[in-house]
Design a protein around this motif. Structure first.
Motif, PDB file in Angstrom:
ATOM      1  N   SER A 114       1.203  -1.065   0.227  1.00 29.69           N
ATOM      2  CA  SER A 114      -0.103  -0.101  -0.140  1.00 29.69           C
ATOM      3  C   SER A 114       0.700   1.477  -0.009  1.00 29.69           C
ATOM      4  N   ASN A 172      -4.426   0.248  -2.110  1.00 25.91           N
ATOM      5  CA  ASN A 172      -4.209  -0.906  -1.746  1.00 25.91           C
ATOM      6  C   ASN A 172      -4.074  -2.010  -2.828  1.00 25.91           C
ATOM      7  N   ARG A 207      -9.512  -1.273  -5.596  1.00 25.49           N
ATOM      8  CA  ARG A 207      -8.513  -1.126  -4.443  1.00 25.49           C
ATOM      9  C   ARG A 207      -7.936   0.588  -3.804  1.00 25.49           C
ATOM     10  N   GLN A 263      -5.509   6.923  -1.167  1.00 24.76           N
ATOM     11  CA  GLN A 263      -5.037   5.692  -0.868  1.00 24.76           C
ATOM     12  C   GLN A 263      -5.083   4.228  -1.596  1.00 24.76           C
TER      13      GLN A 263
END
Length: 120
Positions: free
Chosen positions: A17, A83, A66, A81
């Protein structure tokens, strides 16, 4: 003038991440949207995610589920963000905003870009 200050990026292993952030400043009273594009080597620049002034979000199909884009209360800073990163996510990520012009149309502004490398 409009300034875009980016931070984040770097090297991460597949499945990892990262969080990117971008703060817009200057003449942003008529901001329409703020978000991120990316450009991989040999490919065209593409939209990753953006949030509109009204709070609506838009994502590329390849990152849905994601990546998450969010913004601060003032609406001048967005966070991406990321991930479940994949090697295909490797690219230079550019912050983008477009500002409505008083006489019609809109003006695009770009950050300098930050490199995201997904590799083991």
């Amino acid at each position: 003038q409009v300034q875009l200050a980016e931070s984040g990026g770097g090297l991460v292993q597949p499945g990892g991440s990262l969080t990117l952030s971008c703060t817009a400043s200057g003449n942003i009273e008529n901001m329409v949207a703020l978000g991120w594009f990316r450009q991989a080597p040999g490919k065209q620049r593409e939209l990753v995610a953006q949030v509109t002034r009204g709070g609506s979000t838009n994502y590329a199909d390849s990152v849905k589920g994601r990546f998450t884009i969010s913004r601060d209360i003032a609406g001048n800073t967005v966070y991406l963000q990321m991930n479940g990163l994949k090697p295909d996510d490797t690219a230079v990520y550019y912050c983008n905003t477009y500002i409505a012009l008083q006489l019609g149309g809109a003006q695009d502004y770009w950050g300098k870009g930050t490199l995201v490398t997904v590799s083991s």
